[in-house]
Scaffold this motif. Sequence first.
Motif, PDB file in Angstrom:
ATOM      1  N   MET A 192       0.690  -0.984   0.017  1.00 55.98           N
ATOM      2  CA  MET A 192       0.025  -0.060  -0.014  1.00 55.98           C
ATOM      3  C   MET A 192       0.822   1.052   0.080  1.00 55.98           C
ATOM      4  O   MET A 192       1.703   1.405   0.773  1.00 55.98           O
ATOM      5  CB  MET A 192      -0.783  -0.087   1.261  1.00 55.98           C
ATOM      6  N   TYR A 193       0.602   2.218  -0.899  1.00 56.24           N
ATOM      7  CA  TYR A 193       1.596   3.299  -1.064  1.00 56.24           C
ATOM      8  C   TYR A 193       0.909   4.677  -0.271  1.00 56.24           C
ATOM      9  O   TYR A 193       1.594   5.331  -0.258  1.00 56.24           O
ATOM     10  CB  TYR A 193       1.689   3.649  -2.525  1.00 56.24           C
ATOM     11  N   GLU A 198      -0.810   5.852   3.400  1.00 55.67           N
ATOM     12  CA  GLU A 198      -0.794   5.508   4.807  1.00 55.67           C
ATOM     13  C   GLU A 198      -1.543   6.450   5.556  1.00 55.67           C
ATOM     14  O   GLU A 198      -1.679   7.670   5.394  1.00 55.67           O
ATOM     15  CB  GLU A 198       0.588   5.604   5.497  1.00 55.67           C
ATOM     16  N   ASN A 217       3.560   6.554   1.482  1.00 58.96           N
ATOM     17  CA  ASN A 217       4.507   5.660   2.167  1.00 58.96           C
ATOM     18  C   ASN A 217       5.905   5.682   1.143  1.00 58.96           C
ATOM     19  O   ASN A 217       6.003   5.068   0.414  1.00 58.96           O
ATOM     20  CB  ASN A 217       4.024   4.270   1.979  1.00 58.96           C
ATOM     21  N   SER A 263       9.124   4.696   2.017  1.00 58.59           N
ATOM     22  CA  SER A 263       9.811   3.521   2.042  1.00 58.59           C
ATOM     23  C   SER A 263       9.315   2.740   0.996  1.00 58.59           C
ATOM     24  O   SER A 263       9.940   1.843   0.330  1.00 58.59           O
ATOM     25  CB  SER A 263       9.479   2.872   3.561  1.00 58.59           C
ATOM     26  N   LYS A 264       8.055   2.364   0.751  1.00 58.33           N
ATOM     27  CA  LYS A 264       7.720   1.592  -0.202  1.00 58.33           C
ATOM     28  C   LYS A 264       7.847   2.063  -1.621  1.00 58.33           C
ATOM     29  O   LYS A 264       8.369   1.385  -2.550  1.00 58.33           O
ATOM     30  CB  LYS A 264       6.227   1.109   0.017  1.00 58.33           C
ATOM     31  N   LEU A 265       7.601   3.234  -1.996  1.00 62.22           N
ATOM     32  CA  LEU A 265       7.960   3.796  -3.078  1.00 62.22           C
ATOM     33  C   LEU A 265       9.469   3.729  -3.644  1.00 62.22           C
ATOM     34  O   LEU A 265       9.649   3.648  -4.724  1.00 62.22           O
ATOM     35  CB  LEU A 265       7.424   5.228  -2.985  1.00 62.22           C
ATOM     36  N   ARG A 306      11.570   1.806  -2.404  1.00 62.37           N
ATOM     37  CA  ARG A 306      12.497   0.576  -2.024  1.00 62.37           C
ATOM     38  C   ARG A 306      13.200  -0.075  -3.385  1.00 62.37           C
ATOM     39  O   ARG A 306      14.367  -0.389  -3.090  1.00 62.37           O
ATOM     40  CB  ARG A 306      11.626  -0.452  -1.652  1.00 62.37           C
ATOM     41  N   ASP A 322      17.126   0.958  -0.378  1.00 62.56           N
ATOM     42  CA  ASP A 322      16.253  -0.015   0.789  1.00 62.56           C
ATOM     43  C   ASP A 322      16.882   0.790   2.186  1.00 62.56           C
ATOM     44  O   ASP A 322      17.684   0.362   2.633  1.00 62.56           O
ATOM     45  CB  ASP A 322      16.493  -1.318   0.446  1.00 62.56           C
ATOM     46  N   PRO A 330      15.519   2.261   6.120  1.00 63.19           N
ATOM     47  CA  PRO A 330      14.441   2.310   6.940  1.00 63.19           C
ATOM     48  C   PRO A 330      14.117   3.827   7.339  1.00 63.19           C
ATOM     49  O   PRO A 330      13.357   4.033   8.086  1.00 63.19           O
ATOM     50  CB  PRO A 330      14.829   1.279   8.166  1.00 63.19           C
ATOM     51  N   ASN A 390      10.560   5.131   7.444  1.00 58.89           N
ATOM     52  CA  ASN A 390       9.709   4.587   8.321  1.00 58.89           C
ATOM     53  C   ASN A 390       9.642   5.555   9.692  1.00 58.89           C
ATOM     54  O   ASN A 390       8.695   5.509  10.448  1.00 58.89           O
ATOM     55  CB  ASN A 390      10.207   3.338   8.747  1.00 58.89           C
TER      56      ASN A 390
END
Length: 71
Positions: free
Chosen positions: A1-2, A4, A37, A39-41, A43, A47, A49, A52
């Motif tokens: 999920m992009y 949050e 998000n 972190s997900k976009l 990655r 990579d 953290p 987050n």
Amino acid sequence: MYLELHIGFRARNYDAYSQRPDVDLRKQYLYVGIGLNLSKLLRPYADTPVFNYLQMPYTYVPFTKKISGPP
């Protein structure tokens, strides 16, 4: 999920109230927002953290409601 969901609470001027209770400037706010998000976009490229724990400016839409305090 992009996307949050952000939910939070913020209070201001409580320290000043303890010093001068005759002047009440205490304020409380409820915060709700929708953000990206990162972190997900990011990655596939990096990579890390760090996203987050850090919300970059202009990556969310906030909705703030004052729930108590002077106008």
